[in-house]
Design an enzyme around this catalytic site. Structure first.
Site, PDB file in Angstrom:
ATOM      1  N   SER A  58       0.833  -1.197   0.000  1.00 47.08           N
ATOM      2  CA  SER A  58       0.000   0.000   0.000  1.00 47.08           C
ATOM      3  C   SER A  58       0.878   1.262   0.000  1.00 47.08           C
ATOM      4  CB  SER A  58      -0.928  -0.063   1.225  1.00 47.08           C
ATOM      5  OG  SER A  58      -1.929   0.904   1.173  1.00 47.08           O
ATOM      6  N   ARG A  94     -11.489   5.497  11.073  1.00 45.67           N
ATOM      7  CA  ARG A  94     -11.031   4.119  11.083  1.00 45.67           C
ATOM      8  C   ARG A  94     -12.133   3.148  10.662  1.00 45.67           C
ATOM      9  NH1 ARG A  94      -6.252   1.619  10.400  1.00 45.67           N
ATOM     10  NH2 ARG A  94      -6.021  -0.217  11.688  1.00 45.67           N
ATOM     11  N   ASP A 124      -8.973  -6.632  -4.203  1.00 39.53           N
ATOM     12  CA  ASP A 124      -8.556  -5.340  -3.648  1.00 39.53           C
ATOM     13  C   ASP A 124      -9.144  -4.229  -4.506  1.00 39.53           C
ATOM     14  OD1 ASP A 124      -7.300  -3.080  -2.699  1.00 39.53           O
ATOM     15  OD2 ASP A 124      -5.278  -3.911  -2.772  1.00 39.53           O
ATOM     16  N   HIS A 162      -8.032  -5.288   0.192  1.00 40.79           N
ATOM     17  CA  HIS A 162      -6.730  -4.640   0.345  1.00 40.79           C
ATOM     18  C   HIS A 162      -5.926  -5.260   1.487  1.00 40.79           C
ATOM     19  CE1 HIS A 162      -3.818  -1.519  -0.248  1.00 40.79           C
ATOM     20  NE2 HIS A 162      -4.037  -0.941   0.912  1.00 40.79           N
ATOM     21  N   ASP A 163      -6.621  -5.734   2.507  1.00 37.73           N
ATOM     22  CA  ASP A 163      -5.962  -6.385   3.647  1.00 37.73           C
ATOM     23  C   ASP A 163      -5.195  -7.645   3.261  1.00 37.73           C
ATOM     24  OD1 ASP A 163      -6.410  -4.687   5.720  1.00 37.73           O
ATOM     25  OD2 ASP A 163      -8.022  -5.839   6.652  1.00 37.73           O
TER      26      ASP A 163
END
Lengths: 377, 377
Positions: free
Chosen positions: B152, B222, B317, B350-351
């Site tokens: 990222s 968050r 992602d 994305h994780d």
């Protein structure tokens, strides 16, 4: 504009009969704000109900004499010669219960306390709205709608009509809709709600008495909403990485064009929309799930349906994706319903249902023309 | 754990030489917190720099003696016998400038005022971080890294290294990264930032002196982030429409499991992360765009690069999609760089770059094994 319904006027219907909601909450009495366009025919068979989505209301088409720039939210779809042709149909739009545009909602006075409902307004569901809409139909003498239609949350109401009142709906037009929200949809709604709920000016929903409005939270909720209504592609095409002043300013004021757009949309919305209404509407979205009564079998939930269906989805809509519309279609096919389905190639994301796309409008016009032919003049 | 780097200790390097940032802001002096694992070989040719993403820090692997549950954020990737094999490589992780884990950041004391920097901390860019990282490399006597790597925002730093210091990087591993943010990415960042900026406890960034913390804003930021790190599918698989108490409660407390997850993640993050750091990190993401100096031609921006590249993307992602990685690959190919590319089938969004996926780890291990073979023991 010669194909506009022209100057329109909001009307109000007062209901003294209490409404007991799915949540067990009770509205002792309520007003519904509505508008109508076109004329009801002799046997009252040409009525179309248009249900609104998250932030919509009863002002579907036309303008107001004292506010000529306030054009209805689906004016491109509804009018003389338009797909929903007001020369042939009697069109009814209303502001849903819990709304903030004339219908009884959280900012209205609770007759029991003499104060705004605020946190005491009952939680709304799609089922409750259908019930209140049916009462309005009764009041207008409409036994059966030629069609009930809407986009997004509006499409959910149209589907619920066909389940709750199978004999009162000849056709459903469910545009950019879904049989229930996805986990990700609920998650976005929860962030939007938390923005409002944690705004110090929210006061647990009773901000009216404090003379403040949780604009910060409402603004954030709307900014987030706008991202999910557009597609990645549409945003890239519209704003790219364009900079307001042509170069990086290295600060937290607006730098990118897209920031300017979002903040403007957020500020505008927060200046007129009620925070409690926003919360209620997102909850109604979360709760809609007709298959929850049938062990998550949507075909079984759709078993009562008699209406014909037009289902429309848009390729770039990632919030209510074509996959979700196909779930609806599949469950209807299982019940041998009369069903048409169109997936429109469009880059405008979820907002596509409000845009005037040629292929989309041709599909709508064609389906509605067939309905009109069933209806006596 | 026999394949852990075991107990580690953070170190601090103090720099008295002022750093003039891209924004023209100046840090008169600063500390960098860092950790190292493995041993630097005799010719100092086996060093790997690991750059962190939005909320990461220098604690990449291992645990602390006084906090054994605090496992490094990429511990599955880094350790003896792991893809980044600490038996062969000397691994360096640091907390970036502007951070809140020991490196000088907005909550640090500004020596000029004796007060926390707060709103006076200079805006950070990927270029500034690379500069500060190069100074740390000088301090450790590392003339050239065997590899600079990260996921990222970490991948962006690795790319910038290869542009700014072509002769100091033999390989770049850019995982789940992009040549710049999309419009939609910037939009999400802007909503997150606005949640913090409009929190009444933010006080224009100088909340330290007021004894408060903008937890509401940080929590929202968050929560929103977490939605975009996961895929729609992953969220559906993990939480579905599951209800905390098995039925609708018709209120604004937690109802759906996904709400419980998001609020927990938001609360946890807001309890330890610095709001100004969050703002700076998202801005660094927005600003990264090497092609802005070359009329939006990425191949031209990559012209100085000498490093070999491994680029990895993940199918689900949607924040840093495979399309964006392919842009990197294409621009590198144009420059006849040595390049390997893998698109991993993964449903974690994305994780994924933090998850231990078999295919992903095999690709990483294979590439890093080849690097190790180039390095003298």
């Amino acid at each position: 504009m010669d194909n506009s319904v022209g100057i329109v006027q909001a009307q109000h219907a007062n209901f003294d009969q209490p409404l007991t909601c799915l949540s067990s909450g009770v509205l002792p009495r309520y007003d519904l704000a509505y508008e109508t366009y076109g004329s009801l025919n002799a046997d009252k068979s040409n009525a179309i109900l248009i249900c609104h989505a998250l932030s919509g209301n009863h002002h579907v088409a036309g303008t107001y004499a004292d506010d000529p720039k306030n054009v209805g939210w689906w004016d491109n779809m509804v009018g003389p010669g338009k797909p929903v042709d007001t020369n042939r149909f009697f069109v009814l739009g209303l502001n849903n219960l819990g709304g903030c545009h004339g219908t009884t909602g959280p900012s209205s006075i609770d007759p029991r306390s003499g104060q705004p409902y605020g946190s005491n307004f009952p939680m709304m569901t799609v089922e409750d709205w259908v019930e209140s809409q049916a009462r309005l139909a009764d009041r207008l003498g409409i036994k059966q709608f030629a069609a009930v239609m809407g986009g997004s949350l509006g499409g959910m109401q149209a589907m619920q009509w066909a389940i709750t009142y199978p004999e009162r709906v000849r056709h459903v037009l469910a545009i950019a809709s879904a049989p229930c929200l996805t986990t990700e949809n609920i998650a976005f709604n929860d962030v939007a709600r938390n923005a409002i709920l944690t705004d110090p000016d929210f006061h647990g929903g009773d901000f009216y008495q404090h003379g403040v409005v949780p604009t910060r939270g409402l603004r954030l909720a709307r900014m987030l909403g706008h991202i999910t209504y557009l597609s990645d592609d549409a945003m890239a095409g519209k704003f790219g990485r364009g900079l307001r002043s042509g170069k990086y300013k290295f600060g937290y004021d607006i730098e990118f064009e897209v920031e300017s757009y979002l903040r403007y949309q957020g500020d505008k919305f927060a200046s007129y929309f009620d925070a409690n209404t926003y919360l209620l509407m997102t909850k109604a979205l979360d709760y809609f799930d007709p298959a929850r009564h049938t062990e998550h079998n949507l075909a079984h939930a759709f078993a009562p349906i008699q209406a014909g269906f037009l289902v429309v989805s848009f390729s770039s809509d990632w919030r209510f994706s074509p996959d979700r519309s196909r779930e609806i279609v599949k469950a209807l096919l299982h019940n041998r319903c009369n069903i048409s389905y169109a997936e429109i190639q469009s880059r405008h994301g979820h907002d596509s249902f409000l845009m005037q796309d040629e292929q989309y409008f041709a599909v709508m016009r064609n389906y509605l023309d067939n309905i009109a032919r069933e209806v006596s003049r």
